[in-house]
Scaffold this motif. Structure first.
Motif, PDB file in Angstrom:
ATOM      1  N   GLU A 148      49.208  47.579  22.463  1.00  0.00           N
ATOM      2  CA  GLU A 148      48.425  48.730  22.026  1.00  0.00           C
ATOM      3  C   GLU A 148      46.970  48.634  22.486  1.00  0.00           C
ATOM      4  OE1 GLU A 148      50.844  49.917  17.932  1.00  0.00           O
ATOM      5  OE2 GLU A 148      49.260  48.398  17.863  1.00  0.00           O
ATOM      6  N   LEU A 149      46.416  47.434  22.402  1.00  0.00           N
ATOM      7  CA  LEU A 149      45.043  47.233  22.887  1.00  0.00           C
ATOM      8  C   LEU A 149      44.957  47.478  24.388  1.00  0.00           C
ATOM      9  CD1 LEU A 149      44.049  44.068  20.830  1.00  0.00           C
ATOM     10  CD2 LEU A 149      42.987  46.320  20.674  1.00  0.00           C
ATOM     11  N   ALA A 150      45.904  46.915  25.143  1.00  0.00           N
ATOM     12  CA  ALA A 150      45.915  47.083  26.596  1.00  0.00           C
ATOM     13  C   ALA A 150      46.082  48.552  26.973  1.00  0.00           C
ATOM     14  CB  ALA A 150      47.030  46.236  27.222  1.00  0.00           C
ATOM     15  N   ALA A 179      48.028  50.228  43.956  1.00  0.00           N
ATOM     16  CA  ALA A 179      49.198  49.857  43.152  1.00  0.00           C
ATOM     17  C   ALA A 179      48.778  49.184  41.848  1.00  0.00           C
ATOM     18  CB  ALA A 179      50.119  48.937  43.948  1.00  0.00           C
ATOM     19  N   SER A 180      47.769  48.313  41.913  1.00  0.00           N
ATOM     20  CA  SER A 180      47.291  47.633  40.704  1.00  0.00           C
ATOM     21  C   SER A 180      46.672  48.627  39.725  1.00  0.00           C
ATOM     22  CB  SER A 180      46.262  46.561  41.052  1.00  0.00           C
ATOM     23  OG  SER A 180      46.877  45.486  41.712  1.00  0.00           O
ATOM     24  N   LEU A 181      45.892  49.566  40.244  1.00  0.00           N
ATOM     25  CA  LEU A 181      45.277  50.579  39.386  1.00  0.00           C
ATOM     26  C   LEU A 181      46.341  51.459  38.747  1.00  0.00           C
ATOM     27  CD1 LEU A 181      42.953  52.103  38.129  1.00  0.00           C
ATOM     28  CD2 LEU A 181      42.657  53.322  40.305  1.00  0.00           C
ATOM     29  N   ARG A 182      47.307  51.888  39.528  1.00  0.00           N
ATOM     30  CA  ARG A 182      48.396  52.716  38.974  1.00  0.00           C
ATOM     31  C   ARG A 182      49.157  51.965  37.888  1.00  0.00           C
ATOM     32  NH1 ARG A 182      50.571  55.455  44.571  1.00  0.00           N
ATOM     33  NH2 ARG A 182      49.117  57.198  44.520  1.00  0.00           N
ATOM     34  N   ARG A 183      49.460  50.695  38.160  1.00  0.00           N
ATOM     35  CA  ARG A 183      50.183  49.881  37.182  1.00  0.00           C
ATOM     36  C   ARG A 183      49.359  49.740  35.905  1.00  0.00           C
ATOM     37  NH1 ARG A 183      51.331  46.017  40.247  1.00  0.00           N
ATOM     38  NH2 ARG A 183      49.451  44.800  39.878  1.00  0.00           N
ATOM     39  N   PHE A 184      48.055  49.521  36.053  1.00  0.00           N
ATOM     40  CA  PHE A 184      47.194  49.386  34.876  1.00  0.00           C
ATOM     41  C   PHE A 184      47.186  50.661  34.042  1.00  0.00           C
ATOM     42  CE2 PHE A 184      42.733  49.556  33.117  1.00  0.00           C
ATOM     43  CZ  PHE A 184      43.018  48.758  32.024  1.00  0.00           C
ATOM     44  N   THR A 207      49.373  52.870  33.860  1.00  0.00           N
ATOM     45  CA  THR A 207      50.711  53.147  33.328  1.00  0.00           C
ATOM     46  C   THR A 207      51.138  52.149  32.262  1.00  0.00           C
ATOM     47  OG1 THR A 207      51.349  54.078  35.457  1.00  0.00           O
ATOM     48  CG2 THR A 207      53.135  53.475  33.972  1.00  0.00           C
ATOM     49  N   THR A 208      50.853  50.851  32.499  1.00  0.00           N
ATOM     50  CA  THR A 208      51.387  49.807  31.621  1.00  0.00           C
ATOM     51  C   THR A 208      50.328  49.032  30.839  1.00  0.00           C
ATOM     52  OG1 THR A 208      51.275  48.032  33.267  1.00  0.00           O
ATOM     53  CG2 THR A 208      53.267  49.427  33.278  1.00  0.00           C
ATOM     54  N   GLY A 209      49.065  49.158  31.245  1.00  0.00           N
ATOM     55  CA  GLY A 209      48.008  48.378  30.609  1.00  0.00           C
ATOM     56  C   GLY A 209      47.881  46.970  31.157  1.00  0.00           C
ATOM     57  N   GLN A 210      48.666  46.637  32.155  1.00  0.00           N
ATOM     58  CA  GLN A 210      48.669  45.279  32.715  1.00  0.00           C
ATOM     59  C   GLN A 210      47.773  45.207  33.942  1.00  0.00           C
ATOM     60  OE1 GLN A 210      50.458  42.831  30.989  1.00  0.00           O
ATOM     61  NE2 GLN A 210      50.574  44.591  29.616  1.00  0.00           N
ATOM     62  N   ILE A 211      46.830  44.226  33.945  1.00  0.00           N
ATOM     63  CA  ILE A 211      45.921  44.054  35.070  1.00  0.00           C
ATOM     64  C   ILE A 211      45.292  42.672  34.987  1.00  0.00           C
ATOM     65  CG2 ILE A 211      43.881  44.992  33.923  1.00  0.00           C
ATOM     66  CD1 ILE A 211      43.278  46.421  36.659  1.00  0.00           C
ATOM     67  N   ALA A 212      44.924  42.127  36.125  1.00  0.00           N
ATOM     68  CA  ALA A 212      44.206  40.855  36.159  1.00  0.00           C
ATOM     69  C   ALA A 212      42.761  41.098  35.705  1.00  0.00           C
ATOM     70  CB  ALA A 212      44.221  40.268  37.568  1.00  0.00           C
ATOM     71  N   LEU A 213      42.191  40.133  35.032  1.00  0.00           N
ATOM     72  CA  LEU A 213      40.830  40.274  34.528  1.00  0.00           C
ATOM     73  C   LEU A 213      39.842  40.583  35.651  1.00  0.00           C
ATOM     74  CD1 LEU A 213      38.751  40.175  32.265  1.00  0.00           C
ATOM     75  CD2 LEU A 213      38.661  37.685  32.564  1.00  0.00           C
ATOM     76  N   GLU A 214      39.940  39.902  36.768  1.00  0.00           N
ATOM     77  CA  GLU A 214      39.026  40.156  37.889  1.00  0.00           C
ATOM     78  C   GLU A 214      39.127  41.609  38.360  1.00  0.00           C
ATOM     79  OE1 GLU A 214      38.564  38.816  42.498  1.00  0.00           O
ATOM     80  OE2 GLU A 214      38.825  37.202  41.042  1.00  0.00           O
ATOM     81  N   SER A 215      40.322  42.137  38.409  1.00  0.00           N
ATOM     82  CA  SER A 215      40.500  43.536  38.812  1.00  0.00           C
ATOM     83  C   SER A 215      39.902  44.486  37.787  1.00  0.00           C
ATOM     84  CB  SER A 215      41.987  43.845  39.008  1.00  0.00           C
ATOM     85  OG  SER A 215      42.503  43.101  40.089  1.00  0.00           O
TER      86      SER A 215
END
Length: 96
Positions: A7-9, A39-44, A46-54
């Motif tokens: 939920e936070l993500a 792709a990373s931005l789209r995934r973020f 959509t799913t809230g998942q991303i590397a901290l640096e990104s």
């Protein structure tokens, strides 16, 4: 009530998307500006998942790096006693 990790993500992703749209940037535009892959931005978003640096790169590209910089900032002192206590050096040690 405390939120789950997901939920936070999801909330962070939704707020980033909202900021991106407020400044009239496409996903491709933000990806190019930040150096984060599309792709990373789209995934973020959509799913809230991303590397901290990104995430930091995206925040910088949106002019919101101060949001990241203050993530674990101490809360403001509510009174003089808290202010005096917070200015004392803290001991470092291991905690379980």
């Amino acid at each position: 009530m405390l939120e789950t990790v997901q939920e936070l993500a999801d909330g962070v992703a939704a707020r980033l998307r909202s900021v991106r749209l407020d400044v009239d940037l496409t996903q491709a535009g933000l990806a190019a500006r930040s150096g984060v892959t599309l792709a990373s931005l789209r995934r973020f978003e959509t799913t809230g998942q991303i590397a901290l640096e990104s995430l930091i790169r995206l925040a910088q590209a949106l002019g919101r790096d101060a949001d990241i910089a203050t993530l674990f900032a101490p809360p403001p002192a509510a009174n003089l006693d808290e202010l005096v206590t917070s200015s004392k050096p803290r001991r470092r040690g291991r905690r379980s």
